[in-house]
Design a protein around this motif. Sequence first.
Motif, PDB file in Angstrom:
ATOM      1  N   ARG A 162       0.856  -1.180   0.000  1.00 16.89           N
ATOM      2  CA  ARG A 162       0.000   0.000   0.000  1.00 16.89           C
ATOM      3  C   ARG A 162       0.893   1.232   0.000  1.00 16.89           C
ATOM      4  O   ARG A 162       1.816   1.348   0.806  1.00 16.89           O
ATOM      5  CB  ARG A 162      -0.943   0.018   1.204  1.00 16.89           C
ATOM      6  N   MET A 190      -3.154   3.485  -0.554  1.00 16.22           N
ATOM      7  CA  MET A 190      -3.864   2.903  -1.700  1.00 16.22           C
ATOM      8  C   MET A 190      -3.161   1.662  -2.212  1.00 16.22           C
ATOM      9  O   MET A 190      -1.951   1.509  -2.041  1.00 16.22           O
ATOM     10  CB  MET A 190      -3.974   3.938  -2.836  1.00 16.22           C
ATOM     11  N   GLU A 191      -3.939   0.780  -2.857  1.00 20.87           N
ATOM     12  CA  GLU A 191      -3.356  -0.350  -3.563  1.00 20.87           C
ATOM     13  C   GLU A 191      -2.831   0.173  -4.893  1.00 20.87           C
ATOM     14  O   GLU A 191      -3.617   0.650  -5.723  1.00 20.87           O
ATOM     15  CB  GLU A 191      -4.396  -1.438  -3.790  1.00 20.87           C
ATOM     16  N   ARG A 222      -4.488  -1.104  -8.381  1.00 19.14           N
ATOM     17  CA  ARG A 222      -5.929  -0.839  -8.411  1.00 19.14           C
ATOM     18  C   ARG A 222      -6.232   0.650  -8.480  1.00 19.14           C
ATOM     19  O   ARG A 222      -7.169   1.078  -9.156  1.00 19.14           O
ATOM     20  CB  ARG A 222      -6.578  -1.450  -7.174  1.00 19.14           C
ATOM     21  N   HIS A 223      -5.441   1.470  -7.782  1.00 20.49           N
ATOM     22  CA  HIS A 223      -5.708   2.912  -7.716  1.00 20.49           C
ATOM     23  C   HIS A 223      -4.576   3.711  -8.354  1.00 20.49           C
ATOM     24  O   HIS A 223      -4.177   4.762  -7.845  1.00 20.49           O
ATOM     25  CB  HIS A 223      -5.894   3.350  -6.256  1.00 20.49           C
ATOM     26  N   ARG A 224      -4.064   3.225  -9.468  1.00 20.46           N
ATOM     27  CA  ARG A 224      -2.869   3.828 -10.045  1.00 20.46           C
ATOM     28  C   ARG A 224      -3.074   5.297 -10.436  1.00 20.46           C
ATOM     29  O   ARG A 224      -2.194   6.130 -10.210  1.00 20.46           O
ATOM     30  CB  ARG A 224      -2.432   3.024 -11.272  1.00 20.46           C
ATOM     31  N   LYS A 225      -4.219   5.645 -10.999  1.00 16.96           N
ATOM     32  CA  LYS A 225      -4.459   7.036 -11.396  1.00 16.96           C
ATOM     33  C   LYS A 225      -4.539   7.957 -10.183  1.00 16.96           C
ATOM     34  O   LYS A 225      -3.975   9.051 -10.188  1.00 16.96           O
ATOM     35  CB  LYS A 225      -5.735   7.130 -12.233  1.00 16.96           C
ATOM     36  N   ARG A 226      -5.251   7.515  -9.148  1.00 19.96           N
ATOM     37  CA  ARG A 226      -5.339   8.331  -7.931  1.00 19.96           C
ATOM     38  C   ARG A 226      -3.978   8.448  -7.262  1.00 19.96           C
ATOM     39  O   ARG A 226      -3.606   9.509  -6.751  1.00 19.96           O
ATOM     40  CB  ARG A 226      -6.342   7.705  -6.956  1.00 19.96           C
ATOM     41  N   LEU A 227      -3.227   7.355  -7.277  1.00 19.97           N
ATOM     42  CA  LEU A 227      -1.914   7.352  -6.639  1.00 19.97           C
ATOM     43  C   LEU A 227      -0.957   8.318  -7.328  1.00 19.97           C
ATOM     44  O   LEU A 227      -0.116   8.939  -6.669  1.00 19.97           O
ATOM     45  CB  LEU A 227      -1.334   5.937  -6.662  1.00 19.97           C
TER      46      LEU A 227
END
Length: 330
Positions: free
Chosen positions: A77, A81-82, A85-90
């Motif tokens: 994490r 975030m994962e 799975r959350h690459r754009k948000r990350l």
Amino acid sequence: MTDPIIDVRELRREFVVHTPSGKWLRRNRTTVNAVDGLTFDIPRGAAVGYLGANGAGKSTTIKVLCGILAPTSGTARTCGMEPVRHRKRLARQLGVVFGQRSQLWWDLPLRESFRVLGAIHRLAPATLQRRTEELIDRLDLGEFVSTPVRQLSLGQRIRGEVAAALLHSPPLLILDEPTIGLDVLSKERLRVFLTEQRQLHGTSLLLATHDMGDVQRLTERILIVDHGKLAYDGTLTGLAERVGAERVMVLQLAGPTRPLDDIPGTRLLDVESGGSKQRLSFVPTDTTAARILELVGRHAQVNDLTLEEPDIDDVVRRNYLRSAEESMRG
């Protein structure tokens, strides 16, 4: 309690490698564990050095943390975030610099690359302008900010890469060999800037590097990975103590003095200037600099002294050897 900015649990990443078998059109299939059961976490605001030999698993770990690679098993994490799975948000919470890759547009002036990246991160025009000018000032980019990236020297481009990674003020900055190939002046300029950014913005830092100067100047904790496994987690001082690394006391004495080869807990390295300058090595866990100074004072007057820290490359090498010996015994 605040969640860590990086949280890794039993992380594994495997790759399948095909090699010729020696038979006609036949290939052997081998599974390689690039990352093998890593577990660690990094608190918010911390600065951590991530060390290891080539092929130890550093870059693979970073790619998993950024969402470029998915774990084979275990969890990672980043910024809560994962990563996959959350690459754009990350991407909005993360800044990354790979020393051998560029996120800048080759034919655009550096300032135009910043504008494009500002649009990608959806920064307000006023915010983008303020942050761009701050980075130009802090990193001394003014002389070449209007120059196409392809015309920049390596040192100029790396400073531009770091500015691009921090343009959106991410809480986490990951650097993978950021100073590779830089001259001494460029390295020092970059180190000063990164220290300032942490002080001003509380930026967390994960630094993967072979440059021990970067580790000493920029981090307060180190992780050493060996063949995908965590071999050490602690401070540089603790690592030196673990492997018995020696410090060196350089003594400037009032006048010529016999060799000080009988000071308990020390080893005489060399004698210069007729004995008025002598170098003694010692292991900090066995004795202290104050005790040595007291004992030396019984034989000669000390005018000045300096302490030389252990060579960090040697300390890391010793840790690898010790880990290998422990594995063989286990």
